[in-house]
Design an enzyme around this catalytic site. Structure first.
Site, PDB file in Angstrom:
ATOM      1  N   LYS A 261      22.067  15.093  31.184  1.00 48.15           N
ATOM      2  CA  LYS A 261      21.762  15.509  32.560  1.00 48.15           C
ATOM      3  C   LYS A 261      22.069  14.408  33.570  1.00 48.15           C
ATOM      4  CE  LYS A 261      17.448  16.624  31.940  1.00 48.15           C
ATOM      5  NZ  LYS A 261      17.370  16.285  30.499  1.00 48.15           N
TER       6      LYS A 261
ATOM      7  N   ARG B 171       8.924  21.381  35.263  1.00 52.54           N
ATOM      8  CA  ARG B 171       8.569  21.219  33.854  1.00 52.54           C
ATOM      9  C   ARG B 171       7.605  22.303  33.362  1.00 52.54           C
ATOM     10  NH1 ARG B 171       9.955  16.207  31.701  1.00 52.54           N
ATOM     11  NH2 ARG B 171      10.711  14.676  33.211  1.00 52.54           N
TER      12      ARG B 171
ATOM     13  N   ARG C  44       9.936  14.074  20.484  1.00 50.16           N
ATOM     14  CA  ARG C  44      10.238  14.284  21.903  1.00 50.16           C
ATOM     15  C   ARG C  44      10.906  15.636  22.124  1.00 50.16           C
ATOM     16  NH1 ARG C  44      13.964   9.498  23.507  1.00 50.16           N
ATOM     17  NH2 ARG C  44      14.101  10.613  25.480  1.00 50.16           N
TER      18      ARG C  44
ATOM     19  N   ARG D  86      21.704   5.314  20.640  1.00 47.79           N
ATOM     20  CA  ARG D  86      21.703   4.529  21.876  1.00 47.79           C
ATOM     21  C   ARG D  86      21.223   3.097  21.596  1.00 47.79           C
ATOM     22  NH1 ARG D  86      18.690   7.024  26.976  1.00 47.79           N
ATOM     23  NH2 ARG D  86      16.952   7.049  25.495  1.00 47.79           N
TER      24      ARG D  86
ATOM     25  N   ARG E 261      15.598   1.147  21.300  1.00 49.42           N
ATOM     26  CA  ARG E 261      14.253   1.302  21.861  1.00 49.42           C
ATOM     27  C   ARG E 261      13.382   2.088  20.887  1.00 49.42           C
ATOM     28  NH1 ARG E 261      15.216   3.622  27.847  1.00 49.42           N
ATOM     29  NH2 ARG E 261      14.664   5.454  26.638  1.00 49.42           N
TER      30      ARG E 261
END
Length: 210
Positions: free
Chosen positions: A16, A87, A165, A121, A154
């Protein structure tokens, strides 16, 4: 060029942020995201308090405050790409009253592709530059091209956290997707492949209506 009002929906890892930036550059739009709007308006007075009062206390900013901050940001923009909001269904209702959307795009990406994108990532510990082990690797493994700092994964990009998530996203946001789909407003965009290919699908959808 028309001032487009674009809502961009999609799970973590769908791209996004990348696509919003490209859309804003191409159509001269403002990028409006929940986090940026809150940071830019920390001291905005609402009947429920300022965003700063909740953020500095380490608390989630209530929907009522987020709604007012987002409405002000949208009002200031001639055209925009909105992401990170709504949301939940209450926010959908508020957004419907606050502005008129031209496009509601949903970036559709396979679950395992999202896991690969997010777990691959790597972030520089020194300057914060982002890389990806497969799609955007550094010249030297584990070393930042920009500053020579160490790259790390991370905690929230570890696989078990990523899958959690995505579960939370689906539980919370699926009703939002269904609301727009049932209203006939949702335009589903194939979010797989290179960012340039995904962007081409988005611009085809926008330009086809102009």
């Amino acid at each position: 060029m028309a001032d487009h009002h674009i809502l961009l929906l999609g799970p973590p890892g769908a791209g996004k942020g990348t696509q919003a930036k490209k859309l804003c550059e191409t159509y001269d739009l403002d990028h409006v995201s929940t986090g940026d709007a809150l940071r830019a308006n920390k001291d905005m007075e609402t009947e429920y308090g300022t965003p700063r009062s909740f953020m500095e206390a380490g608390e989630l900013v209530p929907d009522e405050v987020v709604n007012e901050v987002l409405a002000a940001a949208l009002e200031d923009a001639d055209g925009y790409v909105l992401d990170g909001y709504p949301r939940n269904l209450d926010q959908v209702e508020y957004l419907d009253d606050a502005t008129e959307l031209d496009y509601v795009f949903f970036l559709d990406v396979d679950r395992e592709t999202l896991v690969d994108r997010l777990t691959g990532r790597r972030v520089c510990t020194e300057c914060g530059e982002n890389y990806h082990v497969e799609f955007a690797p550094p010249e030297e493994e584990g070393v930042c091209d920009a500053c020579g700092g160490d790259l790390h994964q991370r905690d929230d990009d570890e696989e078990d956290v990523v899958r959690e998530r995505l579960e939370v996203y689906e539980e919370n946001t699926e009703p939002v997707i269904e609301q727009y789909r049932d209203a006939g407003e949702l335009v589903e965009i194939d979010g797989e492949g290179a960012p340039e290919d995904v962007f081409g699908r988005l611009t085809d959808a926008v330009d086809g209506d102009d």
